[in-house]
Design an enzyme around this catalytic site. Structure first.
Site, PDB file in Angstrom:
ATOM      1  N   TYR A  51     -54.667   6.294  40.936  1.00 43.44           N
ATOM      2  CA  TYR A  51     -53.686   6.052  42.256  1.00 43.44           C
ATOM      3  C   TYR A  51     -52.654   5.057  41.745  1.00 43.44           C
ATOM      4  CZ  TYR A  51     -56.487   8.945  45.140  1.00 43.44           C
ATOM      5  OH  TYR A  51     -57.096  10.005  45.777  1.00 43.44           O
ATOM      6  N   ARG A  97     -50.207   7.159  40.214  1.00 38.70           N
ATOM      7  CA  ARG A  97     -49.434   7.603  41.243  1.00 38.70           C
ATOM      8  C   ARG A  97     -48.356   6.791  42.284  1.00 38.70           C
ATOM      9  NH1 ARG A  97     -53.601  11.256  44.380  1.00 38.70           N
ATOM     10  NH2 ARG A  97     -51.865  12.048  45.534  1.00 38.70           N
ATOM     11  N   HIS A 155     -54.035  12.756  56.056  1.00 34.30           N
ATOM     12  CA  HIS A 155     -54.761  12.350  54.766  1.00 34.30           C
ATOM     13  C   HIS A 155     -54.655  10.891  54.160  1.00 34.30           C
ATOM     14  CE1 HIS A 155     -54.787  17.033  53.617  1.00 34.30           C
ATOM     15  NE2 HIS A 155     -55.559  16.667  54.619  1.00 34.30           N
ATOM     16  N   CYS A 182     -61.756  -7.674  48.335  1.00 37.16           N
ATOM     17  CA  CYS A 182     -61.398  -8.064  49.442  1.00 37.16           C
ATOM     18  C   CYS A 182     -61.853  -9.597  49.574  1.00 37.16           C
ATOM     19  CB  CYS A 182     -62.236  -7.093  50.586  1.00 37.16           C
ATOM     20  SG  CYS A 182     -61.806  -7.651  52.336  1.00 37.16           S
ATOM     21  N   CYS A 202     -63.740 -10.499  51.484  1.00 39.58           N
ATOM     22  CA  CYS A 202     -65.292 -10.465  51.848  1.00 39.58           C
ATOM     23  C   CYS A 202     -65.875 -10.421  50.715  1.00 39.58           C
ATOM     24  CB  CYS A 202     -65.422  -9.524  52.937  1.00 39.58           C
ATOM     25  SG  CYS A 202     -65.467  -7.869  52.151  1.00 39.58           S
ATOM     26  N   GLY A 207     -43.831  23.360  52.654  1.00 39.92           N
ATOM     27  CA  GLY A 207     -44.235  22.854  51.196  1.00 39.92           C
ATOM     28  C   GLY A 207     -45.623  22.496  51.046  1.00 39.92           C
ATOM     29  N   GLU A 251     -43.116  29.347  46.881  1.00 40.20           N
ATOM     30  CA  GLU A 251     -43.553  30.573  46.662  1.00 40.20           C
ATOM     31  C   GLU A 251     -44.573  30.992  47.594  1.00 40.20           C
ATOM     32  OE1 GLU A 251     -45.202  29.150  42.938  1.00 40.20           O
ATOM     33  OE2 GLU A 251     -46.850  27.595  43.966  1.00 40.20           O
ATOM     34  N   ALA A 294     -37.555  23.278  49.833  1.00 40.95           N
ATOM     35  CA  ALA A 294     -37.503  22.765  51.299  1.00 40.95           C
ATOM     36  C   ALA A 294     -36.087  21.863  51.319  1.00 40.95           C
ATOM     37  CB  ALA A 294     -38.590  21.813  51.668  1.00 40.95           C
TER      38      ALA A 294
HETATM   39  C1  BV8 Z   1     -63.104  17.776  55.298  1.00 40.30           C
HETATM   40  C2  BV8 Z   1     -55.370  12.787  49.798  1.00 40.30           C
HETATM   41  C3  BV8 Z   1     -64.771  17.624  56.604  1.00 40.30           C
HETATM   42  C4  BV8 Z   1     -55.894  12.472  48.465  1.00 40.30           C
HETATM   43  C5  BV8 Z   1     -56.161  15.142  50.161  1.00 40.30           C
HETATM   44  C6  BV8 Z   1     -64.280  25.783  50.895  1.00 40.30           C
HETATM   45  C7  BV8 Z   1     -63.393  26.552  51.832  1.00 40.30           C
HETATM   46  C8  BV8 Z   1     -62.803  25.632  52.839  1.00 40.30           C
HETATM   47  C9  BV8 Z   1     -62.981  24.181  52.846  1.00 40.30           C
HETATM   48  C10 BV8 Z   1     -63.459  23.710  51.954  1.00 40.30           C
HETATM   49  C11 BV8 Z   1     -64.419  24.579  50.982  1.00 40.30           C
HETATM   50  N1  BV8 Z   1     -64.885  23.514  49.994  1.00 40.30           N
HETATM   51  C12 BV8 Z   1     -64.874  22.170  50.414  1.00 40.30           C
HETATM   52  C13 BV8 Z   1     -63.846  22.304  51.673  1.00 40.30           C
HETATM   53  C14 BV8 Z   1     -63.296  21.202  52.204  1.00 40.30           C
HETATM   54  C15 BV8 Z   1     -62.011  20.656  51.719  1.00 40.30           C
HETATM   55  C16 BV8 Z   1     -61.105  21.723  51.259  1.00 40.30           C
HETATM   56  O1  BV8 Z   1     -60.357  22.049  51.892  1.00 40.30           O
HETATM   57  N2  BV8 Z   1     -61.214  22.095  49.628  1.00 40.30           N
HETATM   58  C17 BV8 Z   1     -60.023  22.906  49.352  1.00 40.30           C
HETATM   59  C18 BV8 Z   1     -59.325  22.595  48.016  1.00 40.30           C
HETATM   60  C19 BV8 Z   1     -60.791  24.168  49.484  1.00 40.30           C
HETATM   61  N3  BV8 Z   1     -61.415  19.676  52.469  1.00 40.30           N
HETATM   62  C20 BV8 Z   1     -61.766  18.497  52.542  1.00 40.30           C
HETATM   63  O2  BV8 Z   1     -62.786  18.065  52.210  1.00 40.30           O
HETATM   64  C21 BV8 Z   1     -61.535  17.640  53.813  1.00 40.30           C
HETATM   65  N4  BV8 Z   1     -62.443  17.222  54.490  1.00 40.30           N
HETATM   66  O3  BV8 Z   1     -63.313  19.050  55.248  1.00 40.30           O
HETATM   67  O4  BV8 Z   1     -63.966  17.104  56.068  1.00 40.30           O
HETATM   68  C22 BV8 Z   1     -66.373  17.337  56.246  1.00 40.30           C
HETATM   69  C23 BV8 Z   1     -66.519  16.099  56.186  1.00 40.30           C
HETATM   70  C24 BV8 Z   1     -67.819  15.842  55.404  1.00 40.30           C
HETATM   71  C25 BV8 Z   1     -68.367  16.859  54.884  1.00 40.30           C
HETATM   72  C26 BV8 Z   1     -68.010  18.085  54.751  1.00 40.30           C
HETATM   73  C27 BV8 Z   1     -66.941  18.398  55.248  1.00 40.30           C
HETATM   74  C28 BV8 Z   1     -60.433  16.433  53.354  1.00 40.30           C
HETATM   75  C29 BV8 Z   1     -59.130  17.246  52.747  1.00 40.30           C
HETATM   76  C30 BV8 Z   1     -58.409  16.164  52.328  1.00 40.30           C
HETATM   77  C31 BV8 Z   1     -58.291  15.853  50.695  1.00 40.30           C
HETATM   78  N5  BV8 Z   1     -57.223  14.792  50.395  1.00 40.30           N
HETATM   79  N6  BV8 Z   1     -55.109  14.118  49.651  1.00 40.30           N
HETATM   80  C32 BV8 Z   1     -54.994  12.174  47.418  1.00 40.30           C
HETATM   81  O5  BV8 Z   1     -53.803  12.859  47.727  1.00 40.30           O
HETATM   82  O6  BV8 Z   1     -55.246  11.782  46.285  1.00 40.30           O
HETATM   83  S1  BV8 Z   1     -55.687  16.822  50.076  1.00 40.30           S
HETATM   84  C33 BV8 Z   1     -54.362  16.921  48.742  1.00 40.30           C
HETATM   85  O7  BV8 Z   1     -54.064  18.492  49.191  1.00 40.30           O
HETATM   86  C34 BV8 Z   1     -53.087  16.459  49.278  1.00 40.30           C
HETATM   87  O8  BV8 Z   1     -53.093  15.635  50.522  1.00 40.30           O
HETATM   88  C35 BV8 Z   1     -52.168  17.659  49.652  1.00 40.30           C
HETATM   89  O9  BV8 Z   1     -50.978  17.234  50.351  1.00 40.30           O
HETATM   90  C36 BV8 Z   1     -53.049  18.514  49.902  1.00 40.30           C
HETATM   91  C37 BV8 Z   1     -52.808  20.155  50.111  1.00 40.30           C
HETATM   92  O10 BV8 Z   1     -51.928  20.134  48.893  1.00 40.30           O
HETATM   93  P1  BV8 Z   1     -50.411  20.656  49.364  1.00 40.30           P
HETATM   94  O11 BV8 Z   1     -49.924  19.461  49.796  1.00 40.30           O
HETATM   95  O12 BV8 Z   1     -50.613  22.256  49.769  1.00 40.30           O
HETATM   96  O13 BV8 Z   1     -50.098  20.658  48.148  1.00 40.30           O
HETATM   97  P2  BV8 Z   1     -50.047  22.039  47.025  1.00 40.30           P
HETATM   98  O14 BV8 Z   1     -49.582  21.238  45.421  1.00 40.30           O
HETATM   99  O15 BV8 Z   1     -51.378  22.510  46.732  1.00 40.30           O
HETATM  100  O16 BV8 Z   1     -48.883  23.018  47.259  1.00 40.30           O
HETATM  101  C38 BV8 Z   1     -47.479  22.446  47.262  1.00 40.30           C
HETATM  102  C39 BV8 Z   1     -46.918  23.811  47.788  1.00 40.30           C
HETATM  103  O17 BV8 Z   1     -45.316  23.479  47.887  1.00 40.30           O
HETATM  104  C40 BV8 Z   1     -47.052  25.029  46.809  1.00 40.30           C
HETATM  105  O18 BV8 Z   1     -47.157  26.111  47.468  1.00 40.30           O
HETATM  106  C41 BV8 Z   1     -45.700  25.144  46.222  1.00 40.30           C
HETATM  107  O19 BV8 Z   1     -45.111  26.331  45.938  1.00 40.30           O
HETATM  108  C42 BV8 Z   1     -44.444  24.437  47.067  1.00 40.30           C
HETATM  109  N7  BV8 Z   1     -43.557  23.760  46.621  1.00 40.30           N
HETATM  110  C43 BV8 Z   1     -43.109  23.073  45.533  1.00 40.30           C
HETATM  111  N8  BV8 Z   1     -42.013  22.534  45.480  1.00 40.30           N
HETATM  112  C44 BV8 Z   1     -41.289  22.974  46.715  1.00 40.30           C
HETATM  113  C45 BV8 Z   1     -42.315  23.722  47.437  1.00 40.30           C
HETATM  114  N9  BV8 Z   1     -42.233  24.112  48.602  1.00 40.30           N
HETATM  115  C46 BV8 Z   1     -40.836  23.804  49.132  1.00 40.30           C
HETATM  116  N10 BV8 Z   1     -39.917  22.976  48.660  1.00 40.30           N
HETATM  117  C47 BV8 Z   1     -40.157  22.655  47.230  1.00 40.30           C
HETATM  118  N11 BV8 Z   1     -39.145  21.989  46.500  1.00 40.30           N
HETATM  119 ZN    ZN Z   2     -63.763  -6.658  52.936  1.00 43.51          ZN
END
Ligand code: BV8
Ligand code: ZN
Length: 249
Positions: A70, A73, A122, A151, A153, A190, A218, A234
């Protein structure tokens, strides 16, 4: 006036007459600000997949590694500025009474671009949170910390972001769902649309009668489920959309 053939007339007409607009953004909108996306070719952290580092287990097992990721980043973000895509969405917001910008991004660039009605699904990397008492710290207090800070605490701090397996902030999720349900136009910008529950918002919008448009570099898993899918950067497409909206009918 050069007709913006990039945008179907139906889309422009519906957008011009919309009373409620919702936009979902992902890492792609910050790519042109120099912020690496998650799943693109320039993957964030070569050795690991985000799903392996952005988890509670990873942090509890190896807090210093996750903290360093982090901090790395945050270092990249300290040099990042909003790009024309962020700025175009700030302009779009001004055109509608009811406008909601839902972001999966944790980079705070929409805030820097001047957008106001933002829903952060997120969390935000610019904040840290105490594992024990939940106290929130702005990263200014810890941006130089090489190791996990503590912290007042005595508890350890963690980035105030949602990790995989963690629930999204209830209010943010509720606001996002309400926006998707009531909007006339839903823009997905995006995002690879693979992370849930954010990825379900475009489907929910469509089920409630919204006209759904994807703007992405894409094709994605939702490209054949939306009304219009526009491929490209975008930072180029959104400013042209703003121009097209200004053009006479
Ligand atoms: C939850 C913060 C309930 C941290 C992030 C199986 C099936 C379905 C779901 C799941 C599964 N297994 C597990 C799950 C749940 C899981 C999930 O969805 N997993 C996925 C990987 C399958 N989700 C969770 O765990 C969520 N919580 O479900 O809670 C729960 C509660 C308790 C117990 C069980 C369940 C929490 C999800 C949040 C995770 N945190 N980020 C950090 O950033 O460090 S997610 C992370 O991915 C970021 O936030 C990011 O934004 C997000 C999504 O990715 P994208 O933003 O889409 O980015 P990506 O690179 O993928 O794509 C970018 C796109 O832009 C590309 O398509 C590219 O072509 C395009 N691009 C590139 N350049 C450009 C462009 N477009 C336009 N212009 C450009 N110039
Ligand atoms: Zn604290």
């Amino acid at each position: 006036m050069m007709q913006n053939s990039m945008f179907p007339n139906e889309f422009l007409e519906k957008l011009r007459s919309a009373s409620s607009v919702a936009v979902l953004t992902g890492a792609g909108i910050s790519a042109e600000s120099g912020v690496p996306t998650f799943r693109g070719h320039n993957g964030l952290w070569k050795k690991f997949r985000p799903e392996e580092l952005a988890t509670v287990d990873a942090f509890l097992r190896n807090p210093e590694l996750v903290w360093a990721w982090y901090q790395h980043r945050r270092e990249i973000l300290s040099k990042a500025r909003p790009n024309p895509g962020h700025l175009a969405l700030q302009g779009l917001e001004k055109r509608f009474e009811d406008f909601t910008l839902i972001t999966q991004n944790i980079d705070g660039l929409h805030q820097k671009a001047g957008s106001r009605r933002i829903v952060e699904l997120h969390g935000n990397i610019r904040r840290n949170r105490c594992l024990d008492c939940g106290k929130i710290y702005e990263t200014l207090d810890s941006s130089q910390e090489a190791t996990v800070p503590t912290c007042e605490c005595g508890g350890s701090l963690r980035p105030d972001v949602v990790w995989f397996g963690e629930s999204l902030p209830a209010q943010a999720l509720e606001d996002a769902l309400n926006a998707a349900i009531r909007c006339d136009i839903f823009l997905s910008v995006g995002t690879s649309a693979v992370v849930h529950p954010a990825a379900s918002l475009s489907t929910i919008a469509r089920q409630h009668g919204a006209f759904v448009v994807e703007i992405n570099l894409e094709p994605t898993v939702i490209s054949d489920q939306v009304d219009v899918s526009i491929q490209g950067r975008a930072g180029e497409i959104l400013p042209r959309l703003m121009e097209a909206l200004e053009e006479e009918r």
